[in-house]
Design an enzyme around this catalytic site. Sequence first.
Site, PDB file in Angstrom:
ATOM      1  N   GLU A  66       0.823  -1.216   0.000  1.00 37.71           N
ATOM      2  CA  GLU A  66       0.000   0.000   0.000  1.00 37.71           C
ATOM      3  C   GLU A  66       0.857   1.267   0.000  1.00 37.71           C
ATOM      4  O   GLU A  66       0.373   2.345   0.350  1.00 37.71           O
ATOM      5  CB  GLU A  66      -0.921  -0.008   1.217  1.00 37.71           C
ATOM      6  CG  GLU A  66      -1.915  -1.159   1.222  1.00 37.71           C
ATOM      7  CD  GLU A  66      -2.786  -1.161   2.456  1.00 37.71           C
ATOM      8  OE1 GLU A  66      -3.726  -0.353   2.521  1.00 37.71           O
ATOM      9  OE2 GLU A  66      -2.518  -1.963   3.362  1.00 37.71           O
ATOM     10  N   SER A 106      -6.590  -2.404   1.870  1.00 34.87           N
ATOM     11  CA  SER A 106      -6.992  -1.792   0.599  1.00 34.87           C
ATOM     12  C   SER A 106      -7.551  -2.796  -0.395  1.00 34.87           C
ATOM     13  O   SER A 106      -7.493  -2.593  -1.603  1.00 34.87           O
ATOM     14  CB  SER A 106      -5.817  -1.031  -0.029  1.00 34.87           C
ATOM     15  OG  SER A 106      -5.454   0.077   0.763  1.00 34.87           O
ATOM     16  N   TYR A 148      -9.868   3.772  -4.727  1.00 35.83           N
ATOM     17  CA  TYR A 148      -8.873   4.804  -5.010  1.00 35.83           C
ATOM     18  C   TYR A 148      -8.906   5.394  -6.419  1.00 35.83           C
ATOM     19  O   TYR A 148      -8.338   6.453  -6.651  1.00 35.83           O
ATOM     20  CB  TYR A 148      -7.465   4.247  -4.740  1.00 35.83           C
ATOM     21  CG  TYR A 148      -7.289   3.776  -3.323  1.00 35.83           C
ATOM     22  CD1 TYR A 148      -7.323   4.673  -2.261  1.00 35.83           C
ATOM     23  CD2 TYR A 148      -7.124   2.430  -3.032  1.00 35.83           C
ATOM     24  CE1 TYR A 148      -7.171   4.250  -0.949  1.00 35.83           C
ATOM     25  CE2 TYR A 148      -6.967   1.990  -1.725  1.00 35.83           C
ATOM     26  CZ  TYR A 148      -6.992   2.909  -0.693  1.00 35.83           C
ATOM     27  OH  TYR A 148      -6.855   2.481   0.594  1.00 35.83           O
ATOM     28  N   ARG A 177     -11.059   2.938  11.724  1.00 34.46           N
ATOM     29  CA  ARG A 177     -12.277   2.766  10.945  1.00 34.46           C
ATOM     30  C   ARG A 177     -12.684   1.304  10.959  1.00 34.46           C
ATOM     31  O   ARG A 177     -11.836   0.423  10.780  1.00 34.46           O
ATOM     32  CB  ARG A 177     -12.039   3.207   9.494  1.00 34.46           C
ATOM     33  CG  ARG A 177     -13.317   3.422   8.693  1.00 34.46           C
ATOM     34  CD  ARG A 177     -13.041   3.611   7.218  1.00 34.46           C
ATOM     35  NE  ARG A 177     -12.764   2.342   6.564  1.00 34.46           N
ATOM     36  CZ  ARG A 177     -11.676   2.091   5.834  1.00 34.46           C
ATOM     37  NH1 ARG A 177     -10.745   3.008   5.671  1.00 34.46           N
ATOM     38  NH2 ARG A 177     -11.528   0.909   5.267  1.00 34.46           N
ATOM     39  N   ASP A 180     -15.222  -1.629   9.236  1.00 33.17           N
ATOM     40  CA  ASP A 180     -16.012  -1.948   8.053  1.00 33.17           C
ATOM     41  C   ASP A 180     -16.990  -3.061   8.396  1.00 33.17           C
ATOM     42  O   ASP A 180     -16.622  -4.052   9.036  1.00 33.17           O
ATOM     43  CB  ASP A 180     -15.096  -2.387   6.907  1.00 33.17           C
ATOM     44  CG  ASP A 180     -14.139  -1.283   6.477  1.00 33.17           C
ATOM     45  OD1 ASP A 180     -14.480  -0.104   6.665  1.00 33.17           O
ATOM     46  OD2 ASP A 180     -13.056  -1.610   5.965  1.00 33.17           O
ATOM     47  N   GLU A 230     -13.668  -5.978   9.527  1.00 32.50           N
ATOM     48  CA  GLU A 230     -12.308  -5.658   9.954  1.00 32.50           C
ATOM     49  C   GLU A 230     -12.262  -4.253  10.524  1.00 32.50           C
ATOM     50  O   GLU A 230     -13.194  -3.457  10.368  1.00 32.50           O
ATOM     51  CB  GLU A 230     -11.328  -5.758   8.782  1.00 32.50           C
ATOM     52  CG  GLU A 230     -11.595  -4.777   7.654  1.00 32.50           C
ATOM     53  CD  GLU A 230     -10.573  -4.909   6.527  1.00 32.50           C
ATOM     54  OE1 GLU A 230      -9.408  -4.547   6.754  1.00 32.50           O
ATOM     55  OE2 GLU A 230     -10.954  -5.383   5.447  1.00 32.50           O
ATOM     56  N   ASN A 256      -9.511  -0.947  10.560  1.00 32.67           N
ATOM     57  CA  ASN A 256      -8.285  -0.340  10.042  1.00 32.67           C
ATOM     58  C   ASN A 256      -7.770   0.637  11.090  1.00 32.67           C
ATOM     59  O   ASN A 256      -8.473   1.579  11.453  1.00 32.67           O
ATOM     60  CB  ASN A 256      -8.567   0.409   8.734  1.00 32.67           C
ATOM     61  CG  ASN A 256      -8.973  -0.536   7.628  1.00 32.67           C
ATOM     62  OD1 ASN A 256      -8.138  -1.104   6.942  1.00 32.67           O
ATOM     63  ND2 ASN A 256     -10.271  -0.728   7.457  1.00 32.67           N
ATOM     64  N   GLY A 260      -6.898   5.271   5.292  1.00 30.09           N
ATOM     65  CA  GLY A 260      -6.472   6.218   4.277  1.00 30.09           C
ATOM     66  C   GLY A 260      -6.858   7.648   4.611  1.00 30.09           C
ATOM     67  O   GLY A 260      -7.885   7.903   5.237  1.00 30.09           O
TER      68      GLY A 260
END
Length: 303
Positions: A17, A145, A211, A250, A252, A265, A267, A271
């Site tokens: 990443e 990602s 992205y 964050r 998800d 998951e 993070n 990002g």
Amino acid sequence: MSEFGKVAVLLGGRSAEREVSLKSGAMVLGALRAKGVDAHPFDPQQRDLAALIAEKFDRVFIALHGRYGEDGTIQGALELLGIPYTGSGVLASALAMDKWRTKLVWQAAGIPTPRYELLTRASDFKAVVARLALPLMVKPANEGSSIGMSKVCAASDLEEAYALAANYDRVVIAEQFIEGTELTAGVLGGEALPLIKLETPREFYDYDAKYLANDTRYIIPCGLAADVEASVQRQVLAAFDALGCCGWGRADLMLDANGSPWFMEVNTSPGMTDHSLVPMAARRAGLSFEDLVLRILELAHVG
């Protein structure tokens, strides 16, 4: 902003990443400088961490993603150096990076997460499909990602999906696919930010959708009734806390047809690009990108 001293923004790094991290780091750096913080870029792929001490950095903003930046590695090094850093600590970072062990902790804590199986070259792929049913998500356990991830809709495709994921990690999981609404929830300083609903015409919210694509829809407010959103936010914080996460991050998740959340998951270093979700949720909560970055920096800690 002299209270922060000299700040290093860690960006780039050695993970898959790297390019995303360079973008995140550049935006964080610009925001900090716009706020008057004495901030400097620092790429650990190109510089020895000892330079953080030699150049007398007082605090670190981690804008690294993936291995060596989000998995507890850099966090441990910074603790040894005694430099405060943003985000979760060593254990929480390592757990959250590992999707398999995240699930083990969540299962023990009663956090709903989709059923799964570990895959190896020797797996009976037909039997896995029979037990979990189609479609399936196949993921490398320690990537972010959506790198190396596939949605499998036919049993004959599972072995190929495993081979792709195994290119990125030796631990690969096949996960039950939850049909429903895809949501993401930012966490900042012990509070859940407004939920964002994600919609993409692709098979799933993959790397390109995150992205590169212009057809991904980010819906905020997410459309849930206020009491339902508040309930999900409480469960987000429980999932975050079960892993020992702190500072910011964050989660998800999916809402199934019954409105029940299923957590995928967390993070711990999400990002911070122009497509990123935590800044989007923060704006909805009345926090500009610059103020968000400053708040994250304020939450920096050692250990």
